[in-house]
Every structure is written in C-alpha cells, then in structure tokens.
Design a protein around this motif. Structure first.
Motif, PDB file in Angstrom:
ATOM      1  N   SER A  76       0.771  -1.154  -0.063  1.00 23.38           N
ATOM      2  CA  SER A  76      -0.001   0.141   0.103  1.00 23.38           C
ATOM      3  C   SER A  76       0.943   1.334  -0.024  1.00 23.38           C
ATOM      4  N   LEU A  77       0.423   2.272  -0.468  1.00 26.28           N
ATOM      5  CA  LEU A  77       1.426   3.489  -0.773  1.00 26.28           C
ATOM      6  C   LEU A  77       1.582   3.938   0.870  1.00 26.28           C
ATOM      7  N   THR A  78       0.549   4.013   1.561  1.00 23.78           N
ATOM      8  CA  THR A  78       0.827   4.342   2.937  1.00 23.78           C
ATOM      9  C   THR A  78       1.783   3.579   3.836  1.00 23.78           C
ATOM     10  N   TYR A  89       7.454   2.599   5.597  1.00 17.70           N
ATOM     11  CA  TYR A  89       8.775   1.640   5.353  1.00 17.70           C
ATOM     12  C   TYR A  89       9.872   2.342   5.232  1.00 17.70           C
ATOM     13  N   LEU A  90       9.916   3.310   4.020  1.00 26.87           N
ATOM     14  CA  LEU A  90      10.820   3.924   3.599  1.00 26.87           C
ATOM     15  C   LEU A  90      11.268   5.075   4.608  1.00 26.87           C
ATOM     16  N   ALA A  91      10.199   5.766   5.084  1.00 26.67           N
ATOM     17  CA  ALA A  91      10.628   6.907   6.228  1.00 26.67           C
ATOM     18  C   ALA A  91      11.284   6.135   7.315  1.00 26.67           C
ATOM     19  N   SER A  92      10.934   4.767   7.735  1.00 27.55           N
ATOM     20  CA  SER A  92      11.582   4.346   8.785  1.00 27.55           C
ATOM     21  C   SER A  92      13.197   3.838   8.493  1.00 27.55           C
ATOM     22  N   LEU A 116      19.074  11.942   0.289  1.00 30.56           N
ATOM     23  CA  LEU A 116      18.494  12.487  -0.955  1.00 30.56           C
ATOM     24  C   LEU A 116      17.425  11.167  -1.123  1.00 30.56           C
ATOM     25  N   LEU A 117      16.173  10.978  -1.709  1.00 26.05           N
ATOM     26  CA  LEU A 117      15.615   9.996  -2.093  1.00 26.05           C
ATOM     27  C   LEU A 117      15.323  10.057  -3.545  1.00 26.05           C
ATOM     28  N   ALA A 118      15.450   8.779  -4.252  1.00 24.18           N
ATOM     29  CA  ALA A 118      15.324   8.841  -5.742  1.00 24.18           C
ATOM     30  C   ALA A 118      14.274   7.602  -5.950  1.00 24.18           C
ATOM     31  N   GLY A 119      13.323   7.572  -6.643  1.00 24.63           N
ATOM     32  CA  GLY A 119      12.197   6.866  -6.970  1.00 24.63           C
ATOM     33  C   GLY A 119      12.042   6.589  -8.530  1.00 24.63           C
ATOM     34  N   HIS A 120      11.839   5.421  -8.805  1.00 24.34           N
ATOM     35  CA  HIS A 120      11.511   4.956 -10.403  1.00 24.34           C
ATOM     36  C   HIS A 120      10.145   4.554 -10.382  1.00 24.34           C
ATOM     37  N   GLY A 121       9.187   5.265 -11.238  1.00 25.01           N
ATOM     38  CA  GLY A 121       8.038   4.830 -11.426  1.00 25.01           C
ATOM     39  C   GLY A 121       7.038   4.816 -10.207  1.00 25.01           C
ATOM     40  N   TYR A 122       6.426   3.842  -9.753  1.00 23.13           N
ATOM     41  CA  TYR A 122       5.620   4.118  -8.398  1.00 23.13           C
ATOM     42  C   TYR A 122       6.662   4.322  -7.451  1.00 23.13           C
ATOM     43  N   GLY A 123       7.785   4.060  -7.412  1.00 24.91           N
ATOM     44  CA  GLY A 123       8.600   4.474  -6.342  1.00 24.91           C
ATOM     45  C   GLY A 123       8.692   6.014  -6.249  1.00 24.91           C
ATOM     46  N   GLY A 124       8.477   6.708  -7.276  1.00 26.54           N
ATOM     47  CA  GLY A 124       8.361   8.106  -6.967  1.00 26.54           C
ATOM     48  C   GLY A 124       7.297   8.469  -6.197  1.00 26.54           C
ATOM     49  N   ALA A 125       5.911   7.785  -6.301  1.00 33.74           N
ATOM     50  CA  ALA A 125       4.810   8.096  -5.207  1.00 33.74           C
ATOM     51  C   ALA A 125       5.269   7.800  -3.820  1.00 33.74           C
ATOM     52  N   VAL A 126       6.206   6.801  -3.671  1.00 25.94           N
ATOM     53  CA  VAL A 126       6.838   6.229  -2.287  1.00 25.94           C
ATOM     54  C   VAL A 126       7.506   7.547  -1.804  1.00 25.94           C
ATOM     55  N   GLN A 142      -4.899   7.332  -2.932  1.00 24.07           N
ATOM     56  CA  GLN A 142      -4.225   8.629  -3.248  1.00 24.07           C
ATOM     57  C   GLN A 142      -2.999   9.014  -2.126  1.00 24.07           C
ATOM     58  N   SER A 143      -2.113   9.865  -2.565  1.00 24.94           N
ATOM     59  CA  SER A 143      -1.091  10.386  -1.857  1.00 24.94           C
ATOM     60  C   SER A 143      -1.429  11.162  -0.674  1.00 24.94           C
ATOM     61  N   PRO A 144      -0.941  11.072   0.582  1.00 25.82           N
ATOM     62  CA  PRO A 144      -1.116  11.763   1.761  1.00 25.82           C
ATOM     63  C   PRO A 144      -0.520  12.972   1.829  1.00 25.82           C
ATOM     64  N   ALA A 145       0.540  13.089   0.906  1.00 27.75           N
ATOM     65  CA  ALA A 145       1.204  14.478   0.993  1.00 27.75           C
ATOM     66  C   ALA A 145       2.174  14.419  -0.092  1.00 27.75           C
ATOM     67  N   ALA A 146       2.838  15.601  -0.382  1.00 32.48           N
ATOM     68  CA  ALA A 146       3.509  16.022  -1.539  1.00 32.48           C
ATOM     69  C   ALA A 146       4.807  16.612  -1.154  1.00 32.48           C
ATOM     70  N   ALA A 147       5.953  16.018  -1.094  1.00 35.16           N
ATOM     71  CA  ALA A 147       7.095  16.409  -0.313  1.00 35.16           C
ATOM     72  C   ALA A 147       7.814  17.370  -1.148  1.00 35.16           C
ATOM     73  N   TRP A 148       7.513  17.121  -2.597  1.00 32.98           N
ATOM     74  CA  TRP A 148       8.106  18.090  -3.373  1.00 32.98           C
ATOM     75  C   TRP A 148       7.823  19.763  -3.378  1.00 32.98           C
ATOM     76  N   LYS A 149       6.567  19.920  -2.678  1.00 35.47           N
ATOM     77  CA  LYS A 149       6.219  21.236  -2.204  1.00 35.47           C
ATOM     78  C   LYS A 149       7.185  22.098  -1.444  1.00 35.47           C
ATOM     79  N   THR A 150       7.846  20.923  -0.657  1.00 30.84           N
ATOM     80  CA  THR A 150       8.771  21.947   0.428  1.00 30.84           C
ATOM     81  C   THR A 150      10.166  21.330   0.238  1.00 30.84           C
TER      82      THR A 150
END
Length: 239
Positions: free
Chosen positions: A37-39, A44-47, A57-67, A165-173
């Motif tokens: 699940s996205l949440t 898991y990634l935040a931990s 730095l965090l890099a994501g490919h495809g769905y990894g970008g949502a994560v 649905q994404s709970p947040a958008a880190a790219w805003k900050t």
C-alpha cells in the motif's frame, strides 16, 4: 541516497546506477519496497531514512516516485527528491489518476490480476504486467532476453496501492530533480513533463523506455549526482 524501485520490478533495476554512484563516491542503498500500500510503503521508507544519521536524498523510479513523495514529508532528514520516470503525485492524487489522465500509456491493458491472502485473511488483488507484453510496455529498448528475464522476475503491486491517493507531496517543500523518459509506455512523457513542471523540478529528458535505469544508468546517475552536488558541498555528500 536511498533508491526506491518501481512496481513490476525490484532493486536490481538500479544495479548499473548504483555502480556509477559508488564510483562517484556517493553512498547509496536500494530499498526493497513492499508494494502493498502507498501508506505502508512510504512508512517503510521513512523508517529506513530515520536509521540514517544525517541528511538524505530519495530517488524513485515509477511507483517509487509516489513512495518518496509520501515518505519525504515524514522524513525529518530529507535533503531532496529525484524522480526517474516517476510519479511525483500531489496530495490526494493516485498513480492511477496520472496514468489515465494523459494519453499514450499502455500499462492498464497489459495488467493481469492475481488473488492473494490479505492482511485480514480475506482475498486481495495484486497486479502483474502480462509477461508477453512486458518487453513492449516496460522495457522496449532492453535486449529481448533481458526483458524476458525482468518480466519473469517482476514483483506485483496491490491494486489498492496503485489506486491509493497520496497523503502528502514532499516536492512542495523540498528541492526536486526529474528525468523524463520520452519513449515511456508506462507513464506518458506528457504526464512526466507535467509532474516535473508542477514540482518545479530540475528536469532533463532522455529518449528511453520506462526501463531507463537499465538502459541509461550513467545518465540517471549523473542527474542524481547533480542533485547531490546542488544540495551539499563535496565534503558533505548525503547518503
């Protein structure tokens, strides 16, 4: 630097990029995303990020970008985000929303469902890309035998995660970088360009399929290295 793989793939998609980054002296870890699940994937990634002493730095490919978009807002040590043909979702937006909003994606017709036991013991649905369609949809510029192997080794994503649905958008900050794969049949290039522009990302374009991490590892690593240089002085490279 934490690397997050796509759905229908695993951490081996980053192998060539990792080699390039290590040669450049950039510390890197490829995280095995659960794809449940996205949440929970973001948690898991935040931990994993919290276990690292210092900025990341965090890099994501495809769905990894949502994560990374969702996890970045929860990570207290985020320095920046790098999207590689990835979903840079807004709050309240899903990967399915972007895939359906822009014409050209071949993903949805190629998806095949499978049933597995959910956390509550009841049936749940996960999604694969049809193995015969995988080379055309995901990896059109990858050698046939390698694409067939990737199709056989793909890891499924739950239908719920793809629709969540994404709970947040880190790219805003946080500052962000984007690599647009112009021949992508999973996320249309128009959608990638839209997300990159919306995020105010430092974007480059490469003529590549969705499997850009396999076919253009040096270019992908170069954009990640650029993000590292922009965020930190040489003596203080992030992990």
């Amino acid at each position: 630097m934490l690397l997050v793989h796509d759905a229908f793939a695993d951490g081996s998609m980053w192998a060539g990029v990792i080699t390039e980054l290590q040669a450049a002296g950039i510390g890197v870890i490829a995280v095995a995303s659960p794809l449940r699940s996205l949440t929970s994937d973001a948690a898991y990634l935040a931990s994993a990020a919290a276990e690292i002493d210092g900025p990341i730095l965090l890099a994501g490919h495809g769905y990894g970008g949502a994560v990374i978009t969702a996890a970045g807002s929860a990570a207290g040590n985020l320095a920046g985000l790098v999207y590689v043909a990835a979903f840079a979702l807004d709050e309240g937006e899903s990967a399915l929303d972007i895939t359906g909003r822009f014409p050209g994606s071949q993903l949805l017709p190629a998806l095949r469902p499978a049933t597995f036991p959910g956390v509550d013991g009841g049936p749940a649905i996960e999604l694969y890309i049809d193995q015969e369609a995988y080379p055309r949809v995901f990896a059109a510029d990858v050698p046939d035998r390698c694409a067939a192997a990737a199709a056989a080794a793909q890891r499924p994503i739950t239908a719920a995660a793809f629709e969540e649905q994404s709970p947040a958008a880190a790219w805003k900050t946080a500052p962000s970088w984007y690599i647009v794969a112009t021949a992508d049949q999973v996320i249309p290039s128009e959608g990638q360009q839209f997300m990159a522009q919306r995020a105010g990302a430092h974007a480059i374009e490469i003529a590549a399929s969705h499997a850009i991490t396999l076919t253009h590892p040096a270019a992908v690593a170069g954009q990640i290295a650029a993000a590292s240089r922009a965020s930190y002085p040489p003596a203080d490279k992030p992990i």
